[in-house]
Scaffold this motif. Structure first.
Motif, mmCIF file in Angstrom:
data_model
loop_
_atom_site.group_PDB
_atom_site.id
_atom_site.type_symbol
_atom_site.label_atom_id
_atom_site.label_comp_id
_atom_site.label_asym_id
_atom_site.label_seq_id
_atom_site.Cartn_x
_atom_site.Cartn_y
_atom_site.Cartn_z
ATOM 1 N N ILE A 161 40.172 50.347 43.495
ATOM 2 C CA ILE A 161 39.781 51.653 43.122
ATOM 3 C C ILE A 161 40.712 52.173 41.993
ATOM 4 N N TYR A 162 40.270 52.678 41.032
ATOM 5 C CA TYR A 162 41.120 53.212 39.894
ATOM 6 C C TYR A 162 40.739 54.743 40.001
ATOM 7 N N ARG A 163 42.034 55.392 39.551
ATOM 8 C CA ARG A 163 42.221 56.822 39.675
ATOM 9 C C ARG A 163 42.778 57.175 38.343
ATOM 10 N N SER A 164 42.190 57.926 37.323
ATOM 11 C CA SER A 164 42.417 58.101 36.106
ATOM 12 C C SER A 164 43.175 56.965 35.524
ATOM 13 N N ASP A 165 42.396 55.599 35.514
ATOM 14 C CA ASP A 165 42.862 54.456 34.936
ATOM 15 C C ASP A 165 43.870 53.598 35.651
ATOM 16 N N ARG A 166 44.541 54.414 36.600
ATOM 17 C CA ARG A 166 45.618 53.717 37.474
ATOM 18 C C ARG A 166 45.187 53.296 38.643
ATOM 19 N N LEU A 167 45.462 51.833 38.957
ATOM 20 C CA LEU A 167 44.557 51.111 39.889
ATOM 21 C C LEU A 167 45.367 51.497 41.262
ATOM 22 N N ILE A 168 44.662 52.137 42.175
ATOM 23 C CA ILE A 168 45.375 52.915 43.488
ATOM 24 C C ILE A 168 45.603 51.673 44.564
ATOM 25 N N THR A 169 44.483 51.213 44.813
ATOM 26 C CA THR A 169 44.406 50.014 45.918
ATOM 27 C C THR A 169 43.706 48.827 45.342
ATOM 28 N N THR A 227 46.691 36.027 39.799
ATOM 29 C CA THR A 227 48.125 36.051 39.397
ATOM 30 C C THR A 227 48.716 34.737 40.127
ATOM 31 N N GLU A 228 49.912 34.612 39.489
ATOM 32 C CA GLU A 228 50.640 33.380 39.956
ATOM 33 C C GLU A 228 50.649 33.380 41.462
ATOM 34 N N ASN A 229 51.108 34.473 41.901
ATOM 35 C CA ASN A 229 51.392 34.577 43.424
ATOM 36 C C ASN A 229 50.249 34.930 44.294
ATOM 37 N N LYS A 230 49.052 34.996 43.756
ATOM 38 C CA LYS A 230 48.062 35.551 44.754
ATOM 39 C C LYS A 230 47.036 34.646 44.618
ATOM 40 N N SER A 231 46.048 34.472 45.758
ATOM 41 C CA SER A 231 44.843 33.710 45.716
ATOM 42 C C SER A 231 43.692 34.498 45.393
ATOM 43 N N LEU A 232 42.418 33.691 45.254
ATOM 44 C CA LEU A 232 41.184 34.371 44.799
ATOM 45 C C LEU A 232 40.958 35.348 46.327
ATOM 46 N N SER A 233 41.232 34.740 47.388
ATOM 47 C CA SER A 233 41.095 35.719 48.734
ATOM 48 C C SER A 233 41.996 36.688 48.928
ATOM 49 N N ASP A 234 43.334 36.751 48.494
ATOM 50 C CA ASP A 234 44.019 37.774 48.070
ATOM 51 C C ASP A 234 43.311 38.911 47.349
ATOM 52 N N MET A 235 42.707 38.435 46.353
ATOM 53 C CA MET A 235 42.256 39.509 45.274
ATOM 54 C C MET A 235 40.775 40.018 45.407
ATOM 55 N N ILE A 241 49.222 44.370 37.406
ATOM 56 C CA ILE A 241 48.099 44.718 37.798
ATOM 57 C C ILE A 241 47.553 46.271 37.751
ATOM 58 N N ILE A 242 48.186 46.849 38.398
ATOM 59 C CA ILE A 242 47.956 48.422 38.723
ATOM 60 C C ILE A 242 47.991 49.002 37.193
ATOM 61 N N PHE A 243 48.789 48.864 36.495
ATOM 62 C CA PHE A 243 48.839 49.472 35.269
ATOM 63 C C PHE A 243 48.325 48.749 33.932
ATOM 64 N N GLU A 260 53.297 41.701 30.984
ATOM 65 C CA GLU A 260 51.994 41.196 30.487
ATOM 66 C C GLU A 260 50.729 41.826 31.438
ATOM 67 N N PRO A 261 49.944 42.383 30.739
ATOM 68 C CA PRO A 261 48.655 43.188 31.669
ATOM 69 C C PRO A 261 47.841 42.050 32.487
ATOM 70 N N PHE A 262 47.661 42.279 33.739
ATOM 71 C CA PHE A 262 46.672 41.264 34.404
ATOM 72 C C PHE A 262 45.368 42.141 34.514
ATOM 73 N N ASN A 263 44.197 41.951 34.052
ATOM 74 C CA ASN A 263 42.984 42.607 34.279
ATOM 75 C C ASN A 263 42.323 41.675 35.377
ATOM 76 N N PRO A 264 42.068 42.209 36.521
ATOM 77 C CA PRO A 264 40.988 41.396 37.493
ATOM 78 C C PRO A 264 39.636 41.344 37.036
ATOM 79 N N PHE A 265 39.114 41.955 36.009
ATOM 80 C CA PHE A 265 37.866 42.205 35.503
ATOM 81 C C PHE A 265 37.773 41.609 34.081
ATOM 82 N N PRO A 266 38.249 40.375 33.715
ATOM 83 C CA PRO A 266 38.035 39.842 32.302
ATOM 84 C C PRO A 266 36.846 39.833 31.789
#
Length: 505
Positions: free
Chosen positions: A298-306, A285-293, A211-213, A234-240
């Protein structure tokens, strides 16, 4: 210059390091912090390998970046190794110059860094060891002997070959070795140690890194490769954004602290709720729900911080699980956004909180509409289809409501045959029926009832005057129509409320 009496305040090295290590790092966050250094060193491939077959557990993080000379390694092993207040390159993911040390000491009491540049034949190694500091009381880094370096390199090579998914032509330039993972070895029973560590690495750490990378992993040119034991991440993009059902709001951009902050809201489709319950989807992702996500990313220089949650600006709620806010900041605003050492938390300053809250309000309103109206069909229907039923569903910001369909052929014909006063009376009856239908539905569904949208003050005045012209008394209007129309007494204009003797508070 005046002389002062002083007391020696040199800290005990082992005490200070243990205190510095308590920066809120989880294992996955600590690994991510070291990967930041690898990315800053222009690495295209990174290996994270864990030996769980014997204790103490040993973890290796190797990259093929630019490496470090002896002088550079010695400087980077210092506390701290950089000034957090100086300007940095746009791609620099560090800030405090503490990440390598604090992240490592949060998981181990002894770690070694071996590195070489492309012009070096051999690795040069340095080790921080809390036990050594405790015994000597000196603030010193151990210089590894040639034999120690060769032994650690040999152990890394054997472990790398033992796992699948080896990366072709991978030549490590820097290797970080954590000798012992005390949180697993000291605090868990023997039978649980191995399985707990494997679960932490395979499930949680790999998912977190995906997720973060994800922006680095899915780059078009020279995408980053990260291997954890037998797995290539494998990358997981929260904004497909290639998914046409993902809806974007208009973005907002604001200058702040010599840098810029961009906010962009996204609404997931209502169908993702059902999908997430039954199968793995693009939305979680496999271990997270919609509510979890749900929440701010917040991205900083393309790295997801939180990610996940609303940073204390609002509370999470099931009706908001379709809302995600993407925020991009540059690394020149770190000191104003209060980024912590572990790069896992951002405190939004007061100067920006109102802008965030305003945008979040717009985003969550749209998310609520999507959530509550998820039962309404999204396909396009012809006008003739819309007229086939006497009742139809309509969307509101609090969910789908039922109302009488004025285009239903019989009703439409009846309305067209009425004069102006009769049409007004029929409209009032339709409104009352609509209100009562939805009250009954709410009672049977055990959900809060949200009234139909109130007509404004001008509309109420016209209704009142029309009723008076048709001979209805104030008493009749007050006792029989106000409630049936679903009108909140507080929305009644004072001049009408006074005449009808309604106390609107």
């Amino acid at each position: 210059m005046r002389r002062f009496l002083t007391v020696d305040a040199t800290p005990k090295p082992d005490f200070l390091i243990k205190s510095l290590a308590e920066q809120g790092y989880s294992l996955k966050a600590a690994i991510a912090d070291l990967i930041d250094n690898s990315i800053a060193a222009k690495s295209s491939a990174i290996e994270v390998l864990v030996d769980t077959e014997s204790e103490p557990f040993c973890l290796f993080i190797a990259d093929n970046g630019s490496g470090m000379s002896r002088g550079q390694l010695e400087a980077n092993m210092q506390f701290p190794s950089s000034n957090p207040e100086i300007s940095r390159y746009e791609s620099d993911l560090g800030r405090f110059g503490l990440g390598l040390k604090t992240a490592s000491f949060s998981q181990t009491r002894k770690f070694t860094v071996m590195s070489r540049t492309d012009t070096d034949d051999e690795f040069y190694g340095l080790t921080w060891d809390v036990e050594y500091l405790k015994k000597t009381g000196k603030w010193e880094i151990i210089v590894n002997s040639k034999e120690d370096v060769e032994s650690l390199k040999s152990k890394y090579d054997e472990l790398s070959k033992a796992f699948n998914k080896r990366m072709k032509d991978f030549i490590p330039r820097t290797i970080v070795i954590w000798s012992g993972l005390y949180k697993f070895e000291d605090y868990l029973s023997t039978s649980n140690r191995k399985s707990a560590l494997q679960r932490e690495i395979v499930e949680q750490a790999s998912e977190h890194l995906s997720i973060i990378f994800h922006r680095f992993l899915e780059r078009d040119n020279d995408p980053l490769m990260i291997r954890i034991n037998n797995m290539l991440i494998e990358p997981f993009n929260p904004f497909p954004e290639d998914n046409k059902s993902l809806r974007k709001l208009e973005f907002k951009k604001k200058s702040f602290g010599g840098d810029s902050i961009k906010m962009e809201g996204f609404i997931l489709p209502a169908s993702s709720i059902k999908e997430a319950r039954t199968t793995r989807t693009k939305w979680t992702t496999e271990n997270k729900s919609l509510s979890d996500m749900e929440g701010i990313y917040i991205y900083r220089s393309d790295r997801l911080i939180t990610y996940g949650g609303w940073n204390g600006l609002i509370r999470k709620a099931p009706r908001l699980q379709l809302a995600r806010l993407r925020v991009d900041i540059g690394n020149q605003a770190d000191h104003l956004l209060h980024l912590n050492v572990a790069k896992s938390k951002v405190i939004i300053p007061h100067e920006l909180s109102q802008a965030f809250k305003k945008y979040i309000s717009e985003l969550t309103e749209e998310a609520e509409k999507e959530f509550f109206n998820r039962g309404i069909s999204r396909f396009v229907t012809s006008d003739s289809n819309k007229e086939e039923t006497i009742l139809r569903k309509v969307a509101s910001n609090k969910g789908p409501l039922l109302e009488i369909n004025r285009k239903f052929p019989i009703l439409s014909s009846l309305l067209s045959s009425l004069d102006v006063n009769q049409q007004s009376q029929m409209s009032l009856i339709i409104r009352m029926v609509n209100t009562q239908i939805n009250k009954i539905r709410a009672t049977h569904q055990d959900v809060d009832f949200f009234e139909l949208k109130e007509v404004d003050g001008k509309g109420l005045l016209e209704i009142f005057e029309s009723l008076r012209k048709q001979g209805f008394t104030n008493d009749f209007i007050r006792r029989n129509l106000i409630q049936e129309l679903g009108i909140n007494s507080e929305s009644i204009p004072p001049e009408i409320a006074n005449e009808l003797e309604i106390n609107n508070g």
